[in-house]
Design an enzyme around this catalytic site. Sequence first.
Site, mmCIF file in Angstrom:
data_model
loop_
_atom_site.group_PDB
_atom_site.id
_atom_site.type_symbol
_atom_site.label_atom_id
_atom_site.label_comp_id
_atom_site.label_asym_id
_atom_site.label_seq_id
_atom_site.Cartn_x
_atom_site.Cartn_y
_atom_site.Cartn_z
ATOM 1 N N HIS A 59 122.826 -38.747 34.346
ATOM 2 C CA HIS A 59 124.294 -38.918 34.318
ATOM 3 C C HIS A 59 125.017 -37.819 35.094
ATOM 4 C CE1 HIS A 59 124.568 -36.088 30.798
ATOM 5 N NE2 HIS A 59 125.760 -35.867 31.306
ATOM 6 N N ASP A 106 117.925 -40.806 30.447
ATOM 7 C CA ASP A 106 118.847 -39.898 31.142
ATOM 8 C C ASP A 106 118.050 -38.759 31.789
ATOM 9 O OD1 ASP A 106 121.170 -38.766 31.995
ATOM 10 O OD2 ASP A 106 121.814 -38.029 30.026
ATOM 11 N N GLY A 207 129.184 -29.686 30.845
ATOM 12 C CA GLY A 207 128.815 -28.701 31.871
ATOM 13 C C GLY A 207 127.398 -28.190 31.668
ATOM 14 N N SER A 209 125.026 -30.284 30.637
ATOM 15 C CA SER A 209 124.167 -31.440 30.883
ATOM 16 C C SER A 209 123.161 -31.198 31.985
ATOM 17 C CB SER A 209 125.004 -32.649 31.291
ATOM 18 O OG SER A 209 125.447 -33.285 30.147
ATOM 19 N N GLY A 210 121.988 -31.766 31.814
ATOM 20 C CA GLY A 210 120.941 -31.626 32.818
ATOM 21 C C GLY A 210 120.132 -30.359 32.623
HETATM 22 N N1 ARG Z 1 127.339 -34.889 28.452
HETATM 23 C C1 ARG Z 1 127.598 -33.501 28.495
HETATM 24 C C2 ARG Z 1 127.586 -33.031 29.941
HETATM 25 O O1 ARG Z 1 127.732 -33.862 30.813
HETATM 26 C C3 ARG Z 1 126.716 -32.721 27.568
HETATM 27 C C4 ARG Z 1 127.171 -32.872 26.198
HETATM 28 C C5 ARG Z 1 126.274 -32.274 25.196
HETATM 29 N N2 ARG Z 1 126.980 -32.336 23.961
HETATM 30 C C6 ARG Z 1 126.553 -31.830 22.835
HETATM 31 N N3 ARG Z 1 127.353 -31.837 21.828
HETATM 32 N N4 ARG Z 1 125.367 -31.272 22.722
HETATM 33 O O2 ARG Z 1 127.624 -31.856 30.264
#
Ligand code: ARG
Length: 284
Positions: A59, A106, A207, A209-210
Site C-alpha cells: 500500500h 500487503d 508513515g 508503513s512498510g
Molecule cells: N497504514 C499506516 C501507514 O501507511 C500504518 C498504520 C499502522 N497503524 C497502527 N495503528 N499500527 O503508514
Amino acid sequence: MAAGAPQVSSGCGHRSLRIVGGRPASEKNWPWQVSLQIHDEHVCGGSLIGNRWVLTAAHCIYGHLDYTVKIGDINVKHTSTTAVKVPVQDIVIHQDYSPFGTIKNDIALALLEFPVKYSSHIQPVCFPQKAFEVQAGTECWVTGWGKLHEKDSKDDVPELLQEAELSIIRYQECNEILKKKLESISNVVKKGTVCGYSALGKDSCQGDSGGPLVCEYNETWVQVGIVSWGIGCGHRHLPGVYTEVSVYKDWITDRMSLASSQDSAAFLLLPLCLVLPLGILATP
Ligand code: ARG
C-alpha cells in the site's frame, strides 16, 4: 514449527551496537531500516534484506513514481556521511494484493539500481523460514519515522528514527479484538498477518508503513512483520496489524531470484543485440 528460534541464513540481522538507548533510536541500532522516498520526501518505511533488495508494504506504492531509498541514517531529512540514497529500479507488488475491505497480501519488494555496501550503519535483516510462527507474547521492536500521535498532521513527523517495543499477538486472537471493535461479522485479521501490542500505548502509525517489526533470537535480528494497518494509533487494547513475513518467504525468494535471472539475461542479451546487427551487415 511454532516454538523456538527461526532458521535464518548467515550474514544478516546483526548490529554493531548492542545497547538500546532511550528514544529516539540510537545510531546503528537498526541498520536495515530504510526510508522510501518520492522526490526526497519520506513516504514509507522499508527494510534492507539484501544488498539490492528492500522489503516494504504494497500500500506504499502509488503507481509508477520515481522512488529512492535512503539507507544508513537515523535522520530522515538531513543526509549524513554514513547514508546512501539509491534510486529504485523496479518494484514488485504481491500479485494478490488487495486494499479493499481488509487489506490483503500487503507486501512489495523494491529492487535498487545498484547494490549498497554494507557498513556498521547499513546491514540486512534476516527473514524467517516459511514454517516459522512468531509466538504470542514475544517481545519485538517496530521502528520508523511515522507520526508520534494519531492526531498529528501527516507533515508533523519526527526527523529521528523512533523505536517501540511490542508484544506479539497471533492473528486469531487479534481478529477477535479488532472484529469486536469494528462490529464486523466477518473476519478482519486473517492468516498472513500478525499483530503487535503495547500496554503502554506504543504503536506504529501513519508513515511507519512498510517498516520492519523485528525480534531478536540468539543475538540475530529477524523480521517477523511489515507495518500494515491499525485502527487509529496507540489506543490501549487495540493492536497494530503487520504482514507476517514468514508466510511470504517463498514469494520473496522466488521474486528475488526471478529478477536476478532477468538481470543476467539482460546482461547476456545486450552484447548479442550489439553483435547481431554487425553480423547481418557483414553477411554478403
Ligand atoms: N497504514 C499506516 C501507514 O501507511 C500504518 C498504520 C499502522 N497503524 C497502527 N495503528 N499500527 O503508514
